[in-house]
Scaffold this active site. Structure first.
Site, PDB file in Angstrom:
ATOM      1  N   GLU A 216       0.888  -1.172   0.000  1.00  0.00           N
ATOM      2  CA  GLU A 216       0.000   0.000   0.000  1.00  0.00           C
ATOM      3  C   GLU A 216       0.916   1.209   0.000  1.00  0.00           C
ATOM      4  OE1 GLU A 216      -1.293   3.155   0.899  1.00  0.00           O
ATOM      5  OE2 GLU A 216      -1.936   2.503   2.890  1.00  0.00           O
TER       6      GLU A 216
ATOM      7  N   CYS B 103      -2.572   8.746   3.415  1.00  0.00           N
ATOM      8  CA  CYS B 103      -2.215   8.241   2.089  1.00  0.00           C
ATOM      9  C   CYS B 103      -3.301   8.473   1.053  1.00  0.00           C
ATOM     10  CB  CYS B 103      -1.867   6.756   2.171  1.00  0.00           C
ATOM     11  SG  CYS B 103      -3.219   5.721   2.784  1.00  0.00           S
TER      12      CYS B 103
END
Length: 485
Positions: free
Chosen positions: A229, A263
């Protein structure tokens, strides 16, 4: 994705942590071989223990987050670090038995007779999780939900940038789980380098693309499957019918979660060229009404370190020096004691600037004009595929067109980051923003081995595949191609 500059470290300071890592790994591997398929009851008990661990340590989690970030809103600590994990665990607990159930596959009675076939989701074994600093509990204990639901054993390696959170997590886990089920190892750079070299049965890394590439290379030496990720520059496309107060409030509000250190934070926003002045005025009004003196308030999460604060400042200075218009919302200034930083809009920045090439990871929002939707889509597609993409539109068909013509790990319409907060929805990236998924059934599958199993019954023609190829094979082939063909 997480952005930081490296921490200096004394050589050999991670020796004890590395030794502990290997000891824990061997312990868990042996324990897994003694119990390769935990029952649903055992898995539910582990999820219940995880939920209890998070809830009973709520106050200490608040304190640790404040220690590491200097300022961390209490409500955000509950919403984004405690309840997200509990919600994921509760969802997995509710659906566990249906996820564990074999998934039947079709067979051909003429060929297979009464045979049965199914996919059985088998635990992979011992899984490693290298988690980042920006969500130190959610991105450590959150994926742990999926890993335990799938029947695995897990070693967590939290970030060295949040030492108070990392040490608390280690204490919480050691007080809740047996050493051969879940463990936490803490350390610095040398531990981080060693971690992906072990022969994990699966490895999850959350962080920046450059380190993710190194993690993937190290894991590849042992053919370890990885989930990455990695973040990226998540764009917002505001269509002409949605330059309004609601859209601006959603975009700015999400940008300010963790003060941009997320993020899937909106990284830059496309606005129709002739509507930019209106967008800016709406942003100023929202900030003045809802967020006066934000940088000095308890709602402003501190930037993780002085270095990172300076890094974001340098991106803003470069834009200012290039001639870009900078709109600082509100009259507040950087509060270095609290590492608080106000939100700034950068209007029509040049594409060569650092803030248009790097993930910003701070409260700076470039506003990019566009003259047609095709132009905005073209700019999105010219960059690397992002972790998130957001469209604001009153016309759902128009929003769908933007989604259909772009590629991203996840997306949301008339919201930002909502795709990362659903326990039922798989979360992850694509291309440079990552690979693989966690959350919900997608996370259960990610950390399981989809084992294809056949139970042979009676009848059928499977023996036709076995030599010598005589009567049964001839009869089968004649039935398909015709006699003598």
């Amino acid at each position: 994705m997480t952005i930081t500059e490296p921490i200096t470290q004394t050589a050999g300071s991670d020796e004890a942590a590395i030794a502990e890592l290997h000891e824990r790994f061997d312990l868990q591997r042996a324990a897994f071989l003694r119990d390769t398929y935990p029952t649903a009851a055992d898995r539910r008990a582990r999820l219940e223990a995880l939920m209890g661990m998070m809830m009973s340590n709520r106050a200490r989690i608040h304190e640790a987050l404040s220690d590491d970030f200097e300022v961390h809103p209490g409500a955000l600590s509950d919403l984004a670090e405690v309840l997200t994990v509990v919600g994921r665990a509760a969802y997995a607990h509710q659906h566990l038995e249906e996820w564990m159930a074999p998934e039947p596959r079709e067979t051909d009675p003429n060929l297979h007779g009464t045979a049965r076939a199914a996919i059985v989701h088998q635990p992979k074994g011992v899984i490693g999780n290298m988690s980042p600093w920006n969500f130190p509990f959610d991105l450590s204990a959150g994926p742990l939900v999926d890993m335990l639901a799938a029947g695995n054993r897990v070693i967590l390696k939290p970030s060295e940038y949040t030492p108070a959170c990392s040490e608390l997590l280690k204490e919480m886990v050691s007080s809740t789980f047996d050493r051969d089920l879940v463990g936490v190892v803490t350390g610095g750079l040398e531990l981080a380098k060693e971690f992906p070299t072990l022969r994990w049965d699966h490895l999850l890394y959350t962080g920046n693309t450059e380190v993710g590439r190194l993690v993937a290379k190290a894991a590849a030496e042992n053919l370890v499957p990885v989930t990455l990720e990695l973040g990226g520059k998540s764009p917002v496309v505001v269509l002409d019918d949605s330059v309004d107060e609601s859209s601006v409030a959603q975009i700015l509000g999400t940008k300010m979660v963790k003060n941009g250190q997320m993020c899937i934070s909106p990284d830059y926003v496309f606005v129709p060229r002739d509507r930019i002045p209106e967008f800016v005025e709406l942003a100023k009004a929202h900030y003045a009404d809802q967020l006066a003196e934000y940088a000095a308030s308890d709602d402003c999460t501190g930037i993780i370190s002085e270095r990172h604060l300076d890094r974001v400042g340098r991106l803003l200075d470069e834009a200012r020096e290039s001639g870009s218009e900078i709109v600082q919302l509100g009259g507040d200034e950087i509060d270095r004691d609290r590492r608080g930083m106000p939100v700034s809009l950068v209007i029509d920045p040049d594409q060569s600037l650092g803030l248009m090439r790097e993930e910003i990871f701070g409260p700076v929002l470039p506003v990019v004009p566009y003259d047609s939707v095709d132009e905005a889509i073209g700019q999105v597609n010219a960059g690397e595929r992002p972790l998130g993409l957001y469209v604001f539109a009153a016309d759902e068909d128009a929003a769908q067109e933007v989604l259909d013509r772009t590629v991203s790990g996840g997306a949301a319409v008339n919201a930002c980051a909502a795709q990362g907060a659903l326990p039922s929805l798989g979360f992850g990236g694509v291309g440079h923003s990552g690979t693989g998924r966690h959350h919900g059934i997608d996370g259960f599958h990610e950390f399981s081995n989809p084992r294809g199993v056949v139970f042979r019954g009676e009848g059928g023609a499977l023996d036709a595949f076995l030599p010598p190829y005589r009567e049964q094979a001839k009869a089968l082939l004649d039935g398909i191609f015709g006699p003598g063909q």
